[in-house]
Design an enzyme around this catalytic site. Sequence first.
Site, short mmCIF file in Angstrom:
data_model
loop_
_atom_site.label_atom_id
_atom_site.label_comp_id
_atom_site.label_asym_id
_atom_site.label_seq_id
_atom_site.Cartn_x
_atom_site.Cartn_y
_atom_site.Cartn_z
N ASP A 1 0.86 -1.19 0.00
CA ASP A 1 0.00 0.00 0.00
C ASP A 1 0.89 1.24 0.00
O ASP A 1 2.10 1.13 0.23
CB ASP A 1 -0.91 0.00 1.25
CG ASP A 1 -1.83 1.21 1.30
OD1 ASP A 1 -2.52 1.49 0.30
OD2 ASP A 1 -1.86 1.91 2.34
N SER A 2 0.26 2.39 -0.21
CA SER A 2 1.01 3.65 -0.14
C SER A 2 1.48 3.93 1.28
O SER A 2 2.37 4.75 1.49
CB SER A 2 0.12 4.79 -0.61
OG SER A 2 -0.99 4.90 0.26
N TYR A 10 -0.70 8.64 -2.10
CA TYR A 10 -0.65 8.48 -3.56
C TYR A 10 -1.83 9.21 -4.22
O TYR A 10 -1.77 9.58 -5.38
CB TYR A 10 -0.78 7.00 -3.94
CG TYR A 10 0.45 6.14 -3.81
CD1 TYR A 10 1.64 6.61 -3.26
CD2 TYR A 10 0.42 4.81 -4.27
CE1 TYR A 10 2.75 5.79 -3.15
CE2 TYR A 10 1.53 3.99 -4.17
CZ TYR A 10 2.69 4.47 -3.61
OH TYR A 10 3.78 3.65 -3.51
N CYS A 44 -4.30 -1.46 -2.20
CA CYS A 44 -4.45 -0.02 -2.37
C CYS A 44 -5.30 0.20 -3.62
O CYS A 44 -4.90 -0.20 -4.72
CB CYS A 44 -3.06 0.60 -2.54
SG CYS A 44 -3.06 2.37 -2.87
N THR A 74 -5.92 2.95 -5.07
CA THR A 74 -5.28 3.95 -5.92
C THR A 74 -4.22 3.29 -6.80
O THR A 74 -4.19 3.49 -8.03
CB THR A 74 -4.65 5.05 -5.03
OG1 THR A 74 -5.64 5.51 -4.12
CG2 THR A 74 -4.12 6.19 -5.85
N CYS A 104 -11.02 3.17 -0.20
CA CYS A 104 -9.59 3.36 0.07
C CYS A 104 -9.29 2.52 1.30
O CYS A 104 -10.06 2.54 2.27
CB CYS A 104 -9.29 4.83 0.34
SG CYS A 104 -7.67 5.15 1.08
N THR A 105 -8.20 1.78 1.26
CA THR A 105 -7.95 0.82 2.33
C THR A 105 -7.60 1.48 3.67
O THR A 105 -7.59 0.82 4.70
CB THR A 105 -6.83 -0.16 1.92
OG1 THR A 105 -5.67 0.60 1.53
CG2 THR A 105 -7.28 -1.04 0.77
N HIS A 106 -7.31 2.77 3.65
CA HIS A 106 -7.09 3.48 4.92
C HIS A 106 -8.41 3.68 5.69
O HIS A 106 -8.40 3.74 6.92
CB HIS A 106 -6.49 4.87 4.67
CG HIS A 106 -5.03 4.89 4.37
ND1 HIS A 106 -4.50 4.45 3.18
CD2 HIS A 106 -3.97 5.30 5.13
CE1 HIS A 106 -3.18 4.61 3.21
NE2 HIS A 106 -2.84 5.13 4.38
N1 DGL Z 1 -4.85 3.26 0.72
C1 DGL Z 1 -4.91 3.78 -0.59
C2 DGL Z 1 -6.16 3.31 -1.35
O1 DGL Z 1 -6.69 2.28 -1.06
C3 DGL Z 1 -4.62 5.20 -0.93
C4 DGL Z 1 -4.12 6.17 0.01
C5 DGL Z 1 -3.32 7.27 -0.61
O2 DGL Z 1 -3.88 8.27 -1.07
O3 DGL Z 1 -2.11 7.09 -0.61
O4 DGL Z 1 -6.59 3.98 -2.24
#
Ligand code: DGL
Length: 255
Positions: free
Chosen positions: A12-13, A44, A76, A78, A186-188
């Site tokens: 992931d980022s 990202y 991720c 993204t 988004c995984t965050h």
């Molecule tokens: N965790 C990432 C996702 O699932 C992106 C977070 C980022 O912007 O870096 O999209």
Amino acid sequence: MPRKDDYIAVLDSGVGGISVLRQLRKLMPNEKYIYYGDSANAPYGNRSTEEVRDLTMAAVEKILAEYPVKALVVACNTATSAAIKLLRERFSDLIIIGIEPALKLAADHFPGGRLGVMATNVTLREEKFERLMHRFGTECTISKIPAPGLVELIEAGKTDSEEMDRLLQKLLGPYVGRLDALVLGCTHYPFVSRRIARVLGQDTVLLHGGKGTARETLRRLEKAGLLHEGQGQVLIRSSDPNPAATELAWKLLNG
Ligand code: DGL
């Protein structure tokens, strides 16, 4: 040739992919995982597609150079939307699983429903998401909800803060009473799902793609006869030399 005791690389980022790693471990506790968070370059989500692609390729190359890997989980949304095609072309021998906003799941639960997709700018503008919108947007009403600043706060370890509540209120306040489901694209974001639910109330269901990604990984490994039967293991690496990044990742994994 990949072996059963090779690693599953999860990427992931930053710390977001830990939400997917949690699902993977629930389903496959005996596997060996190498998690790589590119926290030095996070987020990202506001970068150009080319930048995200280059950063993702560089991260994958780094992991593959250091560890024997049987499967790669791009945890991720993204990075998946920007780089999954190129990854599959370049590493055609590897099992590669990406993640995308769980719109199908949402449309299955709420046919003709009012759906929101909260995700990064890159995810929402890429062709992959356009195709999803096309597939489900005629039947359902879909609102795209970008969330600038959210990943930054999570990366800073401020998941439980007033700053977080203020930001979520600003981003989601306008949707209160207007959504049957919100897809966390988004995984965050699953790390603040309780706070999101507090803003949106009980009438909006929250969905994310982590479980589906873990199930798909299991299916692919099973099919290839590559499931590990021994002792499970987790290694966590970050591109950020500050130990705070890996400490946060461990905290989120075990929290
Ligand atoms: N965790 C990432 C996702 O699932 C992106 C977070 C980022 O912007 O870096 O999209």
